[in-house]
Design a protein around this motif. Structure first.
Motif, short mmCIF file in Angstrom:
data_model
loop_
_atom_site.label_atom_id
_atom_site.label_comp_id
_atom_site.label_asym_id
_atom_site.label_seq_id
_atom_site.Cartn_x
_atom_site.Cartn_y
_atom_site.Cartn_z
N THR A 145 -13.62 15.98 21.68
CA THR A 145 -13.83 15.50 22.33
C THR A 145 -13.76 16.86 23.43
N GLU A 146 -14.33 16.47 24.33
CA GLU A 146 -14.52 17.90 25.21
C GLU A 146 -12.99 17.67 26.22
N GLY A 147 -12.03 18.52 26.42
CA GLY A 147 -11.05 19.02 26.87
C GLY A 147 -9.71 19.13 25.79
N ASP A 148 -9.86 19.00 24.64
CA ASP A 148 -9.06 18.44 23.40
C ASP A 148 -9.96 20.27 23.02
N ILE A 149 -9.71 21.22 23.00
CA ILE A 149 -9.54 22.22 22.02
C ILE A 149 -8.92 22.67 21.90
N GLU A 150 -7.77 23.40 22.39
CA GLU A 150 -6.18 22.95 20.88
C GLU A 150 -6.20 22.89 20.24
N SER A 151 -6.57 21.05 19.42
CA SER A 151 -6.40 20.57 18.43
C SER A 151 -7.36 21.33 17.42
N ALA A 152 -8.78 21.41 17.95
CA ALA A 152 -9.90 21.56 17.53
C ALA A 152 -9.27 23.48 17.07
N LEU A 153 -8.82 24.21 17.64
CA LEU A 153 -8.32 25.66 17.01
C LEU A 153 -6.93 25.45 15.92
N ASN A 154 -6.07 24.56 16.31
CA ASN A 154 -5.15 24.43 15.20
C ASN A 154 -5.40 23.98 13.89
N SER A 155 -6.79 22.86 13.96
CA SER A 155 -7.39 22.70 12.89
C SER A 155 -8.26 23.30 11.41
N ALA A 156 -8.73 24.91 12.62
CA ALA A 156 -9.38 25.09 11.87
C ALA A 156 -8.74 25.61 10.56
N PHE A 157 -7.70 26.35 10.57
CA PHE A 157 -6.85 27.31 9.61
C PHE A 157 -7.19 26.26 8.17
N GLU A 158 -7.15 24.73 8.58
CA GLU A 158 -7.13 23.81 7.66
C GLU A 158 -8.67 23.08 7.59
N ILE A 159 -9.34 22.92 7.63
CA ILE A 159 -10.25 22.56 7.73
C ILE A 159 -11.71 23.71 7.42
#
Length: 195
Positions: A145-159
């Motif tokens: 969701t626009e503005g929620d890049i930090e959680s996307a970056l953090n989830s990258a390590f698992e996904i």
């Protein structure tokens, strides 16, 4: 009148999966753009800065030497790398060595850099804006969701490690190769009676 939408194309002889990709390096986030204001590069860097305890690096590619110098002066973390605009071939090499491409655009059409990354088997982290959700999905990307890049970056390590780079690359190459897009143009021109 009938309408057809034809995708951008990718030179898949340049943008392709690297079977020799190293897995011993830190997890590499890659951003490639003009570094214009709409690309929200500062927000990517700030979100990356807040990732704690992860062996990761962020490579920012594009823009002028001056823009890179300004960013480098402001953001001095060793895990940040800044490169000015690169050749087409160098962009492909950088993509082939990345774990994920990161976009944070306010608006986007069909992002050429995103489909080039997919052809390299590299998943994409991107905001769910404009045309991006039309070709980015859970099998090849993380949409946020626009503005929620930090959680996307953090989830990258698992996904991201769970995604299949071979499938991503083959699916994208079939869809975006010069050969396939050429066939789509030929079909449209034939339907119009132009050839």
């Amino acid at each position: 009148a009938p309408q057809s939408i034809i995708s951008n194309s990718v030179n898949t002889t340049v943008f392709h999966l690297n079977p020799e990709k190293s897995s011993s390096k830190p997890f590499r986030f890659l951003h490639v753009s003009s570094l214009g204001e709409a690309k929200q590069v500062e927000a990517i860097i700030e979100a990356f800065d807040r990732i704690n305890g992860k062996d990761a690096e962020l490579w920012i590619v594009g823009g002028s030497e001056k823009k890179n110098f300004e960013l480098r002066k402001k953001h001095t973390k060793e895990s940040l790398q800044f490169l000015p605009t690169q050749s087409y071939e160098n962009i492909a090499l950088l993509m082939q060595d990345a774990d994920v491409l990161v976009l944070n655009s306010l608006y986007e059409t069909q992002s050429c850099v995103a489909i080039e990354a997919l052809c390299c088997g590299v998943p994409v982290i991107a905001p769910a804006v404009a045309a991006l959700p039309e070709f980015l999905n859970p099998s090849n990307s993380i949409l946020f969701t626009e503005g929620d890049i930090e959680s996307a970056l953090n989830s990258a390590f698992e996904i991201i490690p769970q995604l299949d780079p071979i499938n991503i690359s083959e699916t994208a190459a079939r869809k975006y190769s010069y050969t396939n897009i050429g066939k789509e143009f030929k079909h449209v021109y034939t339907e119009l009676g132009l050839i």
